[in-house]
Scaffold this motif. Structure first.
Motif, PDB file in Angstrom:
ATOM      1  N   PRO A  63       0.848  -1.204   0.000  1.00 18.03           N
ATOM      2  CA  PRO A  63       0.000   0.000   0.000  1.00 18.03           C
ATOM      3  C   PRO A  63       0.880   1.249   0.000  1.00 18.03           C
ATOM      4  CG  PRO A  63       0.197  -0.842   2.224  1.00 18.03           C
ATOM      5  CD  PRO A  63       0.987  -1.788   1.338  1.00 18.03           C
ATOM      6  N   GLY A  64       0.374   2.333  -0.528  1.00 19.07           N
ATOM      7  CA  GLY A  64       1.134   3.578  -0.522  1.00 19.07           C
ATOM      8  C   GLY A  64       2.365   3.530  -1.391  1.00 19.07           C
ATOM      9  N   ARG A  92      -6.513  -9.172  -2.099  1.00 18.21           N
ATOM     10  CA  ARG A  92      -6.849  -7.810  -1.669  1.00 18.21           C
ATOM     11  C   ARG A  92      -8.320  -7.481  -1.906  1.00 18.21           C
ATOM     12  NH1 ARG A  92      -2.306  -3.282  -2.958  1.00 18.21           N
ATOM     13  NH2 ARG A  92      -4.114  -2.041  -2.341  1.00 18.21           N
ATOM     14  N   LEU A 131      -5.472  -0.508   6.021  1.00 18.38           N
ATOM     15  CA  LEU A 131      -4.196  -0.236   5.367  1.00 18.38           C
ATOM     16  C   LEU A 131      -4.392  -0.031   3.869  1.00 18.38           C
ATOM     17  CD1 LEU A 131      -1.173  -0.098   6.195  1.00 18.38           C
ATOM     18  CD2 LEU A 131      -0.988  -2.486   5.480  1.00 18.38           C
ATOM     19  N   TYR A 132      -5.307  -0.804   3.294  1.00 21.61           N
ATOM     20  CA  TYR A 132      -5.572  -0.704   1.865  1.00 21.61           C
ATOM     21  C   TYR A 132      -6.696   0.286   1.553  1.00 21.61           C
ATOM     22  CZ  TYR A 132      -2.587  -4.816   1.390  1.00 21.61           C
ATOM     23  OH  TYR A 132      -1.514  -5.679   1.411  1.00 21.61           O
ATOM     24  N   ARG A 133      -7.667   0.384   2.434  1.00 24.24           N
ATOM     25  CA  ARG A 133      -8.786   1.301   2.180  1.00 24.24           C
ATOM     26  C   ARG A 133      -8.348   2.758   2.221  1.00 24.24           C
ATOM     27  NH1 ARG A 133     -13.757  -0.010   1.058  1.00 24.24           N
ATOM     28  NH2 ARG A 133     -14.448  -2.154   1.406  1.00 24.24           N
ATOM     29  N   ASN A 188      -5.484   3.781   1.128  1.00 22.52           N
ATOM     30  CA  ASN A 188      -4.402   3.899   0.153  1.00 22.52           C
ATOM     31  C   ASN A 188      -4.747   4.953  -0.897  1.00 22.52           C
ATOM     32  OD1 ASN A 188      -2.121   3.332  -1.439  1.00 22.52           O
ATOM     33  ND2 ASN A 188      -3.239   1.777  -2.601  1.00 22.52           N
ATOM     34  N   ASN A 205      -4.949   0.950  -6.315  1.00 23.74           N
ATOM     35  CA  ASN A 205      -5.245  -0.303  -5.640  1.00 23.74           C
ATOM     36  C   ASN A 205      -4.982  -1.478  -6.579  1.00 23.74           C
ATOM     37  OD1 ASN A 205      -6.187   0.676  -3.097  1.00 23.74           O
ATOM     38  ND2 ASN A 205      -8.086   1.331  -4.086  1.00 23.74           N
ATOM     39  N   ASN A 233     -10.286   3.095  -9.688  1.00 23.43           N
ATOM     40  CA  ASN A 233      -9.556   2.625  -8.511  1.00 23.43           C
ATOM     41  C   ASN A 233     -10.515   2.049  -7.479  1.00 23.43           C
ATOM     42  OD1 ASN A 233      -6.889   2.337  -7.515  1.00 23.43           O
ATOM     43  ND2 ASN A 233      -7.236   3.950  -6.008  1.00 23.43           N
ATOM     44  N   PHE A 256     -12.590  -0.126  -4.948  1.00 22.33           N
ATOM     45  CA  PHE A 256     -12.092  -1.124  -4.006  1.00 22.33           C
ATOM     46  C   PHE A 256     -12.993  -2.354  -4.018  1.00 22.33           C
ATOM     47  CE2 PHE A 256     -10.746  -2.884   0.062  1.00 22.33           C
ATOM     48  CZ  PHE A 256      -9.391  -2.621   0.029  1.00 22.33           C
TER      49      PHE A 256
END
Length: 217
Positions: free
Chosen positions: A30-31, A97, A106-108, A110, A114, A176, A178
């Motif tokens: 992530p990031g 993911r 952590l991913y939400r 980002n 994604n 992007n 999710f």
């Protein structure tokens, strides 16, 4: 052809080509611009072409009782094998993911791209660019690869930049999305990526065969 492909994988290939397959796991990060992992995979393949040149593998190959186009085909098959092995890792990570890790903060949170079917489609576009620009460019001389690789680097990072930027524009946030949001659109974009990969690879292979036939080594 099977024996020629074995020669590519066991003798011509750099060990880095195999190690760099693992960069497909960068889709977990992530990031971070995850498409950079695609570039590193192609960098590993580049090292095999470099190793091939330094060991005069091309000259050795054309001395074998095979057609010159088979030499080109073996290089393309090896490159596609490495690319698709890494792509399989990217697909596995993307599925994780989108399912098990779909609720991870952590991913939400980002802000960057994604791991989505759209990202997978963009990965295939970059692989296609590598096959079209670098491998196709290499077979203009079957020796010089600096210029085509530099051109590929520019094209690859422009593509990465576009992929990382598009979803920030108003109305394009679904690129992007999710999890399984906008999944039909996402799968459609993945399909376009598959088509681009296949077309660029086949066109590059055809051009490379024509160019290599004209080279007097």
């Amino acid at each position: 052809m099977i024996n020629l492909l074995r020669k590519e994988m066991k003798l011509s290939a750099s060990v880095l080509s195999y190690l760099f397959i693992a960069f497909g796991l960068m889709f977990f990060l992530p990031g971070y611009p995850i498409l950079c992992g695609v570039f590193f995979v192609t960098l590993g393949i580049f090292y095999s072409f470099q190793n091939s040149r330094e060991t005069n593998d091309i000259i050795y190959s054309i001395l074998l009782p095979i057609a010159k186009k088979d030499v080109v085909k073996a290089k393309f098959l090896f490159s596609c094998f490495i690319e698709l092995c890494s792509f399989a890792l990217m697909v596995a990570v993307t599925i994780l993911r989108m399912t098990i890790l779909s609720e991870s903060s952590l991913y939400r949170n980002n802000a960057l791209m994604n791991a989505t079917p759209f990202a997978l489609g963009m990965a295939l576009v970059i692989f296609g660019l590598f096959n079209f620009i670098f491998i196709g460019g290499f077979f203009k001389t079957a020796y010089k690869f600096g210029k085509p690789f530099i051109i590929y680097i520019i094209a690859a990072f422009l593509t990465i930049g576009i992929g990382e930027t598009l979803h920030h524009f108003p109305g394009l946030m679904m690129l992007n999305a999710f999890g399984f949001e906008h999944i039909i659109l996402q799968l459609g974009l993945l399909g376009i990526g598959v088509l681009c990969y296949v077309l660029m690879t086949l066109l590059s292979y055809r051009n490379a065969c024509e160019r290599f036939e004209k080279i007097d080594l």
